[in-house]
Design a protein around this motif. Sequence first.
Motif, PDB file in Angstrom:
ATOM      1  N   SER A 158       0.827  -1.213   0.000  1.00 42.68           N
ATOM      2  CA  SER A 158       0.000   0.000   0.000  1.00 42.68           C
ATOM      3  C   SER A 158       0.863   1.267   0.000  1.00 42.68           C
ATOM      4  CB  SER A 158      -0.972  -0.001   1.187  1.00 42.68           C
ATOM      5  OG  SER A 158      -0.237   0.194   2.375  1.00 42.68           O
ATOM      6  N   ARG A 159       2.173   1.097   0.268  1.00 44.58           N
ATOM      7  CA  ARG A 159       3.101   2.242   0.190  1.00 44.58           C
ATOM      8  C   ARG A 159       3.980   2.140  -1.057  1.00 44.58           C
ATOM      9  NH1 ARG A 159       2.016   1.305   5.410  1.00 44.58           N
ATOM     10  NH2 ARG A 159       2.474   2.868   7.021  1.00 44.58           N
ATOM     11  N   GLY A 160       3.610   1.261  -1.979  1.00 47.43           N
ATOM     12  CA  GLY A 160       4.372   1.110  -3.227  1.00 47.43           C
ATOM     13  C   GLY A 160       5.705   0.412  -3.022  1.00 47.43           C
ATOM     14  N   LYS A 161       5.839  -0.348  -1.913  1.00 44.42           N
ATOM     15  CA  LYS A 161       7.106  -1.050  -1.637  1.00 44.42           C
ATOM     16  C   LYS A 161       6.867  -2.552  -1.614  1.00 44.42           C
ATOM     17  CE  LYS A 161       9.193   2.583   1.168  1.00 44.42           C
ATOM     18  NZ  LYS A 161       9.670   2.935   2.502  1.00 44.42           N
ATOM     19  N   ALA A 162       7.960  -3.311  -1.454  1.00 39.83           N
ATOM     20  CA  ALA A 162       7.854  -4.776  -1.377  1.00 39.83           C
ATOM     21  C   ALA A 162       8.726  -5.262  -0.225  1.00 39.83           C
ATOM     22  CB  ALA A 162       8.341  -5.384  -2.684  1.00 39.83           C
ATOM     23  N   ILE A 163       8.520  -6.526   0.168  1.00 44.67           N
ATOM     24  CA  ILE A 163       9.365  -7.064   1.246  1.00 44.67           C
ATOM     25  C   ILE A 163      10.817  -7.194   0.763  1.00 44.67           C
ATOM     26  CG2 ILE A 163       9.773  -9.002   2.810  1.00 44.67           C
ATOM     27  CD1 ILE A 163       6.808  -9.464   2.984  1.00 44.67           C
ATOM     28  N   ASP A 164      10.997  -7.651  -0.471  1.00 47.66           N
ATOM     29  CA  ASP A 164      12.370  -7.765  -0.994  1.00 47.66           C
ATOM     30  C   ASP A 164      13.051  -6.400  -0.871  1.00 47.66           C
ATOM     31  OD1 ASP A 164      12.435 -10.519  -1.966  1.00 47.66           O
ATOM     32  OD2 ASP A 164      10.899  -9.850  -3.374  1.00 47.66           O
ATOM     33  N   GLY A 165      14.206  -6.387  -0.249  1.00 44.78           N
ATOM     34  CA  GLY A 165      14.983  -5.149  -0.136  1.00 44.78           C
ATOM     35  C   GLY A 165      14.558  -4.223   0.993  1.00 44.78           C
ATOM     36  N   CYS A 166      13.579  -4.620   1.802  1.00 45.34           N
ATOM     37  CA  CYS A 166      13.097  -3.667   2.829  1.00 45.34           C
ATOM     38  C   CYS A 166      13.963  -3.718   4.097  1.00 45.34           C
ATOM     39  CB  CYS A 166      11.623  -3.885   3.147  1.00 45.34           C
ATOM     40  SG  CYS A 166      11.319  -5.138   4.384  1.00 45.34           S
ATOM     41  N   HIS A 167      13.771  -2.712   4.932  1.00 43.35           N
ATOM     42  CA  HIS A 167      14.486  -2.625   6.219  1.00 43.35           C
ATOM     43  C   HIS A 167      13.465  -2.863   7.327  1.00 43.35           C
ATOM     44  CE1 HIS A 167      16.840   0.166   9.249  1.00 43.35           C
ATOM     45  NE2 HIS A 167      16.547  -1.013   9.744  1.00 43.35           N
ATOM     46  N   ILE A 168      13.687  -3.915   8.125  1.00 42.44           N
ATOM     47  CA  ILE A 168      12.788  -4.200   9.239  1.00 42.44           C
ATOM     48  C   ILE A 168      13.578  -4.216  10.549  1.00 42.44           C
ATOM     49  CG2 ILE A 168      12.777  -6.671   8.549  1.00 42.44           C
ATOM     50  CD1 ILE A 168       9.984  -6.752   9.982  1.00 42.44           C
ATOM     51  N   ALA A 169      13.064  -3.499  11.525  1.00 42.80           N
ATOM     52  CA  ALA A 169      13.675  -3.487  12.865  1.00 42.80           C
ATOM     53  C   ALA A 169      12.899  -4.462  13.732  1.00 42.80           C
ATOM     54  CB  ALA A 169      13.611  -2.089  13.448  1.00 42.80           C
ATOM     55  N   VAL A 170      13.616  -5.357  14.422  1.00 47.41           N
ATOM     56  CA  VAL A 170      12.962  -6.335  15.299  1.00 47.41           C
ATOM     57  C   VAL A 170      13.476  -6.063  16.709  1.00 47.41           C
ATOM     58  CG1 VAL A 170      12.457  -8.772  15.670  1.00 47.41           C
ATOM     59  CG2 VAL A 170      12.965  -7.958  13.361  1.00 47.41           C
ATOM     60  N   ILE A 171      12.564  -5.714  17.612  1.00 45.88           N
ATOM     61  CA  ILE A 171      12.988  -5.201  18.924  1.00 45.88           C
ATOM     62  C   ILE A 171      12.211  -5.875  20.059  1.00 45.88           C
ATOM     63  CG2 ILE A 171      13.667  -2.945  17.973  1.00 45.88           C
ATOM     64  CD1 ILE A 171      11.000  -1.831  19.032  1.00 45.88           C
ATOM     65  N   SER A 188      13.385 -14.710   5.715  1.00 48.78           N
ATOM     66  CA  SER A 188      14.625 -15.058   5.021  1.00 48.78           C
ATOM     67  C   SER A 188      14.372 -15.623   3.624  1.00 48.78           C
ATOM     68  CB  SER A 188      15.445 -16.056   5.851  1.00 48.78           C
ATOM     69  OG  SER A 188      15.869 -15.424   7.034  1.00 48.78           O
ATOM     70  N   LEU A 189      13.116 -15.996   3.319  1.00 47.50           N
ATOM     71  CA  LEU A 189      12.784 -16.457   1.966  1.00 47.50           C
ATOM     72  C   LEU A 189      12.864 -15.312   0.952  1.00 47.50           C
ATOM     73  CD1 LEU A 189       9.576 -18.638   2.505  1.00 47.50           C
ATOM     74  CD2 LEU A 189      11.877 -19.433   1.961  1.00 47.50           C
ATOM     75  N   TYR A 190      12.774 -14.085   1.452  1.00 50.08           N
ATOM     76  CA  TYR A 190      12.812 -12.922   0.554  1.00 50.08           C
ATOM     77  C   TYR A 190      14.274 -12.574   0.293  1.00 50.08           C
ATOM     78  CZ  TYR A 190       7.817 -12.673   1.256  1.00 50.08           C
ATOM     79  OH  TYR A 190       6.485 -12.977   1.260  1.00 50.08           O
ATOM     80  N   SER A 191      14.517 -11.510  -0.490  1.00 48.33           N
ATOM     81  CA  SER A 191      15.917 -11.234  -0.807  1.00 48.33           C
ATOM     82  C   SER A 191      16.343  -9.874  -0.278  1.00 48.33           C
ATOM     83  CB  SER A 191      16.138 -11.324  -2.317  1.00 48.33           C
ATOM     84  OG  SER A 191      15.315 -10.414  -2.965  1.00 48.33           O
ATOM     85  N   ASP A 192      17.621  -9.807   0.074  1.00 51.88           N
ATOM     86  CA  ASP A 192      18.278  -8.542   0.344  1.00 51.88           C
ATOM     87  C   ASP A 192      17.637  -7.722   1.473  1.00 51.88           C
ATOM     88  OD1 ASP A 192      20.272  -6.784  -0.243  1.00 51.88           O
ATOM     89  OD2 ASP A 192      19.095  -5.660  -1.726  1.00 51.88           O
ATOM     90  N   LEU A 193      17.337  -8.402   2.579  1.00 48.29           N
ATOM     91  CA  LEU A 193      16.717  -7.685   3.698  1.00 48.29           C
ATOM     92  C   LEU A 193      17.771  -7.031   4.568  1.00 48.29           C
ATOM     93  CD1 LEU A 193      13.980 -10.145   5.006  1.00 48.29           C
ATOM     94  CD2 LEU A 193      13.762  -8.284   3.377  1.00 48.29           C
ATOM     95  N   HIS A 194      17.378  -5.899   5.146  1.00 47.67           N
ATOM     96  CA  HIS A 194      18.218  -5.217   6.114  1.00 47.67           C
ATOM     97  C   HIS A 194      17.475  -5.349   7.444  1.00 47.67           C
ATOM     98  CE1 HIS A 194      21.024  -2.473   7.703  1.00 47.67           C
ATOM     99  NE2 HIS A 194      20.203  -1.456   7.800  1.00 47.67           N
TER     100      HIS A 194
END
Length: 342
Positions: A158-171, A188-194
Motif C-alpha cells: 500500500s506504500r508502493g514497496k515490497a518485502i524484498d529489499g526492505c528494512h525491518i527493525a525487530v525489537i 529469510s525467503l525474501y531477498s536482500d533484507l536489512h
Amino acid sequence: MPEDYPAFEQGRHLLSVAQFDRDNLRSLFDLADAVDPIAQRQAVCTVLDGAMLGSLFFEPSTRTRLSFESAFLRLGGEVTTTTGFTFSSMAKGESIADTSRVVSGYSDVLVVRHPDEGSVAQFAQASTVPVVNAGDGAGEHPSQALLDVYTLDKELSSRGKAIDGCHIAVIGDLKHGRTVHSLIKLLSLYSDLHITLFAPVSMELPGGVEKYATDRGHHVSVKGTVVEAVRAADAIYATRVQRERMTEELANANAQGDLLNWAMLAEADNLEAILMHPLPRDSRPNSFDLAGDVDDLPGLAIFHQTDNGLNIRMAIFLTALGVSIEAVQLTTKQRPWKATLR
Ligand code: ASP
C-alpha cells in the motif's frame, strides 16, 4: 526446504515456517485473499460441514485460540476444545503420545499449543490427523509468522514497496519470543533484507536464528539502542518481555520503562514506520513494551495483523484438509444478517 521439513500441503502437519518456499507461501496468501469475504462476514461458508477441529491449548492464549477456532467455524466446521493442564489427562501423567493418539481419533485436524519446545512435533508423531503448531515454548509460532508476513506484504504494497529489499527493525525480547524466531526465518525467503535488532541484556536473539538469515544473504546488525535500531526502518516489529519464561528479577533488572514510544520514534525521525506486534501488548507501567502513545500513528498495523490472522488460519485449514477455493465458492452464500454497529 530442509528434508526434515516437508512442504506444507494437504495431509501434512504445520510445525515450522521451514515448510515454506516462495511458491507455497504465495499460494497460501492467495487462498487467504480469496476467503476474505468469509473472514469479513459478508458471506457464510459451509465447506467444512462435518469436520471437527481439536483445539488443545496447554498454555495461555486468547487471540491465537479464538482466531484458529473462529477460522474453523467460519468455514462451517465444528470445534472441540481443552485449555490448560489442570483439566486435561496430562495432569494424571498421560504422555503426549497417548493424548495425541486419543484426540486425533476424535478430530480431523488438531491445533496444539504447549509450553515445551519440540512438544508439538511429538504430538504430530503420534497423531493420525494433521497437527498445526500454535506455539511450542520458545520454539516456533508458524501461523503467527505467516500472518505477520502476509500483513507486512500488504502494508508495504500500500506504500508502493515490497518485502524484498526492505528494512525491518525487530525489537524486544528476542530470546524467548518465539514469534520473532519464526518471523526472521520466514522473512529469510525474501531477498536482500536489512534487519536491525535491539534487545535488552540477556534477551538477545539466539545466534542460530541470526545465522539462518545471514546464511541466506541478509544483512543483520545488532544496535545498542532502540532509537538506532528503528531509524530509517520501513517496518518495526516489537515483542513483549516473555516474563513467563524467566525470573522476575531478570526481567526487572534488564527491562524497565518503555521499549518504544512516540518520543523515541520522533527522535529516530521515523513516525511514519509500519508498527507491528504479535500481541498481547503488556500495558502495565514499566513493562518494557510498545507504548500506547503510538496508537494514533499512521503506520499502526497491530490490529490489521489480528484481522489478517483469520484469513491465514482459514487458508491453513483449507490447505491441510485439501479443500480447493472452488469448493469453498460452491458452498458460500450471501448472509441474510448484518453485524455492523450503526
Ligand atoms: N501471542 C504471542 C505468542 O503466543 C506473543 C506473546 O505471547 O508475546 O507467542
